[in-house]
Design a protein around this motif. Structure first.
Motif, PDB file in Angstrom:
ATOM      1  N   ALA A 145      48.956  54.216  76.562  1.00 51.66           N
ATOM      2  CA  ALA A 145      50.099  54.031  77.453  1.00 51.66           C
ATOM      3  C   ALA A 145      50.431  52.551  77.609  1.00 51.66           C
ATOM      4  CB  ALA A 145      49.818  54.663  78.811  1.00 51.66           C
ATOM      5  N   ALA A 146      49.407  51.729  77.732  1.00 52.32           N
ATOM      6  CA  ALA A 146      49.627  50.291  77.875  1.00 52.32           C
ATOM      7  C   ALA A 146      50.301  49.724  76.629  1.00 52.32           C
ATOM      8  CB  ALA A 146      48.306  49.583  78.134  1.00 52.32           C
ATOM      9  N   THR A 147      49.851  50.170  75.468  1.00 49.28           N
ATOM     10  CA  THR A 147      50.433  49.701  74.212  1.00 49.28           C
ATOM     11  C   THR A 147      51.907  50.050  74.121  1.00 49.28           C
ATOM     12  OG1 THR A 147      48.317  49.909  73.067  1.00 49.28           O
ATOM     13  CG2 THR A 147      50.289  49.884  71.701  1.00 49.28           C
ATOM     14  N   ARG A 148      52.280  51.233  74.634  1.00 50.35           N
ATOM     15  CA  ARG A 148      53.669  51.677  74.565  1.00 50.35           C
ATOM     16  C   ARG A 148      54.598  50.689  75.281  1.00 50.35           C
ATOM     17  NH1 ARG A 148      55.758  56.870  73.833  1.00 50.35           N
ATOM     18  NH2 ARG A 148      53.860  57.124  72.572  1.00 50.35           N
ATOM     19  N   LEU A 198      51.553  46.192  77.352  1.00 47.63           N
ATOM     20  CA  LEU A 198      50.709  45.670  78.422  1.00 47.63           C
ATOM     21  C   LEU A 198      49.271  45.543  77.920  1.00 47.63           C
ATOM     22  CD1 LEU A 198      51.936  47.943  81.367  1.00 47.63           C
ATOM     23  CD2 LEU A 198      52.562  45.552  80.966  1.00 47.63           C
ATOM     24  N   PRO A 199      48.563  44.497  78.294  1.00 47.40           N
ATOM     25  CA  PRO A 199      47.145  44.407  77.923  1.00 47.40           C
ATOM     26  C   PRO A 199      46.325  45.446  78.675  1.00 47.40           C
ATOM     27  CG  PRO A 199      47.749  42.595  79.385  1.00 47.40           C
ATOM     28  CD  PRO A 199      49.025  43.301  79.036  1.00 47.40           C
ATOM     29  N   LEU A 241      43.226  50.673  69.259  1.00 47.58           N
ATOM     30  CA  LEU A 241      44.444  50.685  70.072  1.00 47.58           C
ATOM     31  C   LEU A 241      44.724  49.323  70.709  1.00 47.58           C
ATOM     32  CD1 LEU A 241      44.128  54.157  71.835  1.00 47.58           C
ATOM     33  CD2 LEU A 241      46.008  53.437  70.349  1.00 47.58           C
ATOM     34  N   GLY A 242      43.816  48.373  70.501  1.00 50.14           N
ATOM     35  CA  GLY A 242      44.033  47.029  71.014  1.00 50.14           C
ATOM     36  C   GLY A 242      43.439  46.755  72.378  1.00 50.14           C
ATOM     37  N   ALA A 243      42.666  47.695  72.919  1.00 48.25           N
ATOM     38  CA  ALA A 243      42.068  47.491  74.236  1.00 48.25           C
ATOM     39  C   ALA A 243      40.851  46.576  74.141  1.00 48.25           C
ATOM     40  CB  ALA A 243      41.647  48.828  74.840  1.00 48.25           C
TER      41      ALA A 243
END
Length: 313
Positions: A88-91, A94-95, A115-117
């Motif tokens: 959801a953050a990626t969408r 947002l970090p 996912l980049g988290a």
């Protein structure tokens, strides 16, 4: 408190962001007594579990309220909730920072990082990761996304129930679903109140719902067993307990051996890959822990697929 109107609002809010997952109707006579049995294939949801529904609702609500900015979002998770929050953050660019217990499965940690988290390992139990995440959010100002005990999270999960009623034409008596912290159960029970009853299925080794119903409120339980990676909350959420009492949710306990057998059955018979926690709901039917009455129409929610494939035949 979470109600059907909250779920309906969540459905409008996240429409177009999550998948409408299919149902599979099993052949007549598959389960003794039941007139119909459907499998809700929520393991096909974004990030492989129902958690995406609640995470998207929480993040979208936070953005609308001006609570999610460049600081981003923070979550604590054994895996699935963190994956959903990271997605959801990626969408919305947002970090995301996700705290996981040291016991979190590598397959889930790897997906979080993909996912980049930012993944922070801390403690042996979910409760320790949770405390660290709460402290982080308080200090950083990031939007905190609870794994299961926030109104937006529960309401988002409840959109699965609304969807299921539509897909079965409303001809549904009972919904079997796995319970850990209870966010899915709370949302689905609120969404289907007065339409279908919900039965929460738990490993005998992690009876969060059953213990809370017996004690009159959430209580700590020991966490162990084959499904602890996804149903590892040590107590049920307050929202989930309130909804369970209000709507008459029952608790059914299953053995670890039956969970393993149900997971293997879903793979061998239908080529469905699910987590052990997910398989708990199916285990209730296959083991006889839950016996449908004659003519009962039952849906089993298969809610997660983030599992190690090495032990599937």
């Amino acid at each position: 408190m979470v109600t059907r109107s909250d779920v309906e609002a969540a459905q409008q809010r996240i429409s177009g962001h999550i998948r409408r997952t299919p149902v599979l109707e099993l052949p007549p006579g598959t389960v003794a007594g039941a007139a119909k049995v459907w499998l809700k294939l929520e393991q096909l949801q974004l990030t492989g579990s129902f958690k995406a529904r609640g995470a998207f609702n929480r993040v979208v609500s936070g953005i609308a309220a001006g609570q999610a900015d460049d600081v981003g979002v923070v979550a604590a998770s054994g895996g699935n909730a963190g994956l959903a929050v990271a997605c959801a953050a990626t969408r919305w660019n947002l970090p995301a920072r996700v705290y996981v217990p040291e016991t979190a499965p590598e397959v889930k940690v790897a997906k979080l990082e993909k996912l980049g988290a930012e993944v922070v390992r801390t403690g042996r139990k979910y409760a320790e990761a949770y405390e660290a995440a709460v402290a982080d959010a308080s200090e950083s100002g990031a939007l905190f996304c609870h794994a299961y005990d926030q109104p937006e999270i529960c309401a988002g999960q409840g959109t699965l129930g609304t969807e299921l009623l539509e897909q079965t034409g409303g001809e549904l008596d009972t919904i079997l679903l796995a319970v850990g912290g209870g966010g899915l159960m709370a949302g689905v029970a609120a969404a289907t109140e007065s339409s279908a009853r919900v039965v929460g299925v738990e490993p005998r080794t992690i009876p969060t719902l059953g213990s809370a119903l017996e004690a009159g409120g959430p209580v700590e339980v020991d966490v162990s067993g084959v499904a602890a990676d996804s149903l590892g909350a040590s107590r049920i959420g307050g929202i989930a307990h309130e909804v369970a009492v209000r709507t008459g949710v029952e608790s059914v306990l299953v053995e670890d051996s039956d969970i393993v057998a149900a997971r293997e059955h879903l793979w061998s018979e239908y080529r469905l890959v699910v987590e052990h926690g997910t398989a708990s709901a199916m285990a209730a039917l296959l083991s006889g822990a839950y016996r449908p009455s004659e003519g009962e129409r039952v849906a089993v929610v298969l809610c997660g697929a983030n599992t190690d494939l090495a032990d599937l035949g």
